[in-house]
Design a protein around this motif. Structure first.
Motif, PDB file in Angstrom:
ATOM      1  N   PRO A 199      -3.266 -72.704  29.022  1.00  0.00           N
ATOM      2  CA  PRO A 199      -2.742 -74.231  29.268  1.00  0.00           C
ATOM      3  C   PRO A 199      -3.961 -74.961  28.727  1.00  0.00           C
ATOM      4  O   PRO A 199      -5.270 -74.890  29.027  1.00  0.00           O
ATOM      5  N   GLY A 200      -3.758 -75.945  28.124  1.00  0.00           N
ATOM      6  CA  GLY A 200      -4.636 -77.076  27.604  1.00  0.00           C
ATOM      7  C   GLY A 200      -5.456 -77.741  28.727  1.00  0.00           C
ATOM      8  O   GLY A 200      -6.825 -78.168  28.305  1.00  0.00           O
ATOM      9  N   ARG A 201      -4.888 -77.639  29.825  1.00  0.00           N
ATOM     10  CA  ARG A 201      -5.746 -78.526  30.841  1.00  0.00           C
ATOM     11  C   ARG A 201      -7.120 -77.926  31.227  1.00  0.00           C
ATOM     12  O   ARG A 201      -7.939 -78.580  31.815  1.00  0.00           O
ATOM     13  N   PHE A 202      -7.083 -76.676  30.883  1.00  0.00           N
ATOM     14  CA  PHE A 202      -8.364 -75.805  31.003  1.00  0.00           C
ATOM     15  C   PHE A 202      -9.484 -75.718  29.955  1.00  0.00           C
ATOM     16  O   PHE A 202     -10.330 -74.890  29.851  1.00  0.00           O
ATOM     17  N   LEU A 203      -9.237 -76.641  28.856  1.00  0.00           N
ATOM     18  CA  LEU A 203      -9.822 -76.657  27.867  1.00  0.00           C
ATOM     19  C   LEU A 203     -10.492 -78.053  27.233  1.00  0.00           C
ATOM     20  O   LEU A 203      -9.892 -78.910  27.816  1.00  0.00           O
ATOM     21  N   ALA A 204     -11.809 -77.896  27.056  1.00  0.00           N
ATOM     22  CA  ALA A 204     -12.609 -79.406  26.425  1.00  0.00           C
ATOM     23  C   ALA A 204     -13.049 -78.731  25.239  1.00  0.00           C
ATOM     24  O   ALA A 204     -13.140 -77.574  24.922  1.00  0.00           O
ATOM     25  N   GLU A 205     -13.456 -80.007  24.365  1.00  0.00           N
ATOM     26  CA  GLU A 205     -14.108 -79.686  23.061  1.00  0.00           C
ATOM     27  C   GLU A 205     -15.530 -78.730  23.349  1.00  0.00           C
ATOM     28  O   GLU A 205     -16.183 -79.173  24.162  1.00  0.00           O
ATOM     29  N   GLY A 206     -15.335 -77.647  22.425  1.00  0.00           N
ATOM     30  CA  GLY A 206     -16.612 -76.758  22.733  1.00  0.00           C
ATOM     31  C   GLY A 206     -17.391 -76.686  21.498  1.00  0.00           C
ATOM     32  O   GLY A 206     -17.381 -77.564  20.606  1.00  0.00           O
ATOM     33  N   THR A 207     -18.368 -75.624  21.365  1.00  0.00           N
ATOM     34  CA  THR A 207     -19.246 -75.496  20.273  1.00  0.00           C
ATOM     35  C   THR A 207     -18.881 -74.248  19.473  1.00  0.00           C
ATOM     36  O   THR A 207     -18.513 -73.088  20.026  1.00  0.00           O
ATOM     37  N   VAL A 208     -19.228 -74.597  18.180  1.00  0.00           N
ATOM     38  CA  VAL A 208     -18.706 -73.547  17.195  1.00  0.00           C
ATOM     39  C   VAL A 208     -19.941 -72.501  17.137  1.00  0.00           C
ATOM     40  O   VAL A 208     -21.223 -72.930  16.919  1.00  0.00           O
ATOM     41  N   LEU A 209     -19.545 -71.215  17.411  1.00  0.00           N
ATOM     42  CA  LEU A 209     -20.714 -70.327  17.494  1.00  0.00           C
ATOM     43  C   LEU A 209     -20.662 -69.435  16.220  1.00  0.00           C
ATOM     44  O   LEU A 209     -19.775 -68.601  16.183  1.00  0.00           O
ATOM     45  N   VAL A 210     -21.527 -69.803  15.568  1.00  0.00           N
ATOM     46  CA  VAL A 210     -21.831 -68.889  14.055  1.00  0.00           C
ATOM     47  C   VAL A 210     -23.398 -68.814  13.927  1.00  0.00           C
ATOM     48  O   VAL A 210     -24.184 -69.332  14.586  1.00  0.00           O
ATOM     49  N   SER A 211     -23.695 -67.788  12.831  1.00  0.00           N
ATOM     50  CA  SER A 211     -24.978 -67.695  12.577  1.00  0.00           C
ATOM     51  C   SER A 211     -25.521 -68.724  11.898  1.00  0.00           C
ATOM     52  O   SER A 211     -24.728 -69.669  11.426  1.00  0.00           O
ATOM     53  N   ASP A 212     -26.804 -68.765  11.594  1.00  0.00           N
ATOM     54  CA  ASP A 212     -27.514 -69.935  10.960  1.00  0.00           C
ATOM     55  C   ASP A 212     -27.499 -70.090   9.485  1.00  0.00           C
ATOM     56  O   ASP A 212     -27.623 -70.940   9.073  1.00  0.00           O
ATOM     57  N   GLY A 213     -28.014 -68.761   8.839  1.00  0.00           N
ATOM     58  CA  GLY A 213     -28.216 -68.909   7.432  1.00  0.00           C
ATOM     59  C   GLY A 213     -27.218 -68.973   6.441  1.00  0.00           C
ATOM     60  O   GLY A 213     -25.729 -68.620   6.802  1.00  0.00           O
ATOM     61  N   PRO A 214     -27.359 -69.167   5.283  1.00  0.00           N
ATOM     62  CA  PRO A 214     -26.058 -69.266   4.464  1.00  0.00           C
ATOM     63  C   PRO A 214     -25.799 -67.778   3.795  1.00  0.00           C
ATOM     64  O   PRO A 214     -26.435 -66.829   4.243  1.00  0.00           O
ATOM     65  N   SER A 215     -25.036 -67.780   2.693  1.00  0.00           N
ATOM     66  CA  SER A 215     -24.514 -66.243   2.542  1.00  0.00           C
ATOM     67  C   SER A 215     -25.546 -65.722   1.417  1.00  0.00           C
ATOM     68  O   SER A 215     -25.610 -64.598   1.437  1.00  0.00           O
TER      69      SER A 215
END
Length: 299
Positions: free
Chosen positions: A106-122
């Motif tokens: 349900p959307g009421r349990f969500l708020a904008e979060g953080t994209v969790l990704v590694s830091d470096g380029p390819s």
């Protein structure tokens, strides 16, 4: 604004149609409104009676947004009262992924979060060969764009097109020439977004649904006042962008603040341009021109 509505407002940007996926709303969600001793069920379908496929702990961040359903249109949202907006948020379900499982909450349990990704380029930053590669290694936004471009390029390669690799080498040379630009970082961002746009539009393998991709599209919009369809590719990396193409025109716009939906803006020699989306609706405001109403073109 009530406290309840304030908590729900981040979800108003979420997408009502599953087809557009991440074309609207935040790139990632975090869990709110769940006690620290409880979990949020991730369900197999957008219904309270659907079987749970996983349990998401209190405070979890980085849930990837695959789109929400149940939100009002742009016109309905602009005319709705606070109570009506809160009611709409209470009836929203969002498709997210958690530890490899994908389902609905349900959307009421969500708020904008953080994209969790590694830091470096390819590529290996220890072997950089120029100013722009050094810039990419030093910028989390550019590094994220580089990873996404490399991923989409790898998907496109499965098509077996012998011309793809030479064109890619040419693109790399053009990107590296951004050191000559007045703002090299912006030039490099535009180069990455436009290359992702090209690959997704030209190769079906690159636009197939893929859980590792941080871009979506192309989506085709019909806009009153434009003779040709408007193509939109959305890139949701560290920052968020949209590449717009129609006739001979190509624009890269960046995500900007908005009270509802997703708004993108950018400047070029002609002035400031905006593209505002909510679900399958859009508004295209070109420099010094009236806004054009757009809608997703379905086959």
């Amino acid at each position: 604004m009530s406290r309840v509505l304030a908590l729900l407002t981040p979800l108003v940007a979420a997408l009502p149609g599953a087809g557009l996926s991440e074309a609207d709303g935040p790139d990632a969600f975090r869990v709110i409104g769940v006690a620290d001793t409880e979990t949020l069920p991730l369900r197999s379908a957008p219904a309270r009676t659907a079987a749970p496929v996983a349990q998401i702990p209190h405070g979890t961040d980085g849930l990837r947004n695959f789109g929400c359903q149940g939100q009002p249109s742009l016109a309905e949202w602009s005319q709705a009262t606070d109570d009506e907006r809160a009611s709409a948020a209470n009836n929203t379900w969002c498709s997210v992924s958690y530890e490899g499982a994908r389902g609905w909450v349900p959307g009421r349990f969500l708020a904008e979060g953080t994209v969790l990704v590694s830091d470096g380029p390819s590529f290996d930053c220890a072997g950089t060969t120029g100013e722009i590669e050094e810039l990419v290694c030093a910028s989390s936004d550019l590094a994220a764009l580089d990873r996404e471009m490399a991923h989409i390029y790898a998907l496109a390669r499965t098509a077996g097109d012998p011309n793809l690799a030479p064109f890619q080498r040419g693109w790399i040379k053009g990107r590296n020439d951004c050191w000559k630009a007045e703002t090299p970082a912006v030039c490099a961002e535009d180069a990455y977004v436009l290359r992702i746009d090209e690959l997704r539009r030209d190769y079906s393998q690159a636009k197939a649904e893929d859980p590792e991709s941080r871009s979506t599209g192309p989506f085709s919009y019909t806009c009153n006042g434009l003779e040709d369809p408007l193509s939109a590719v959305f890139v949701q990396t560290g920052a968020t962008y949209v590449a717009l193409s129609w006739s001979e025109k190509r624009l890269v716009l960046r995500r900007a603040a908005s009270a509802s939906g997703a708004r993108y803006e950018g400047r070029d020699a002609e002035g400031t341009h905006e593209f505002w989306t909510k679900g399958e609706e859009g508004l295209l405001s070109l420099a010094n021109a009236e806004a054009l109403q757009c809608s997703v073109k379905r086959d």
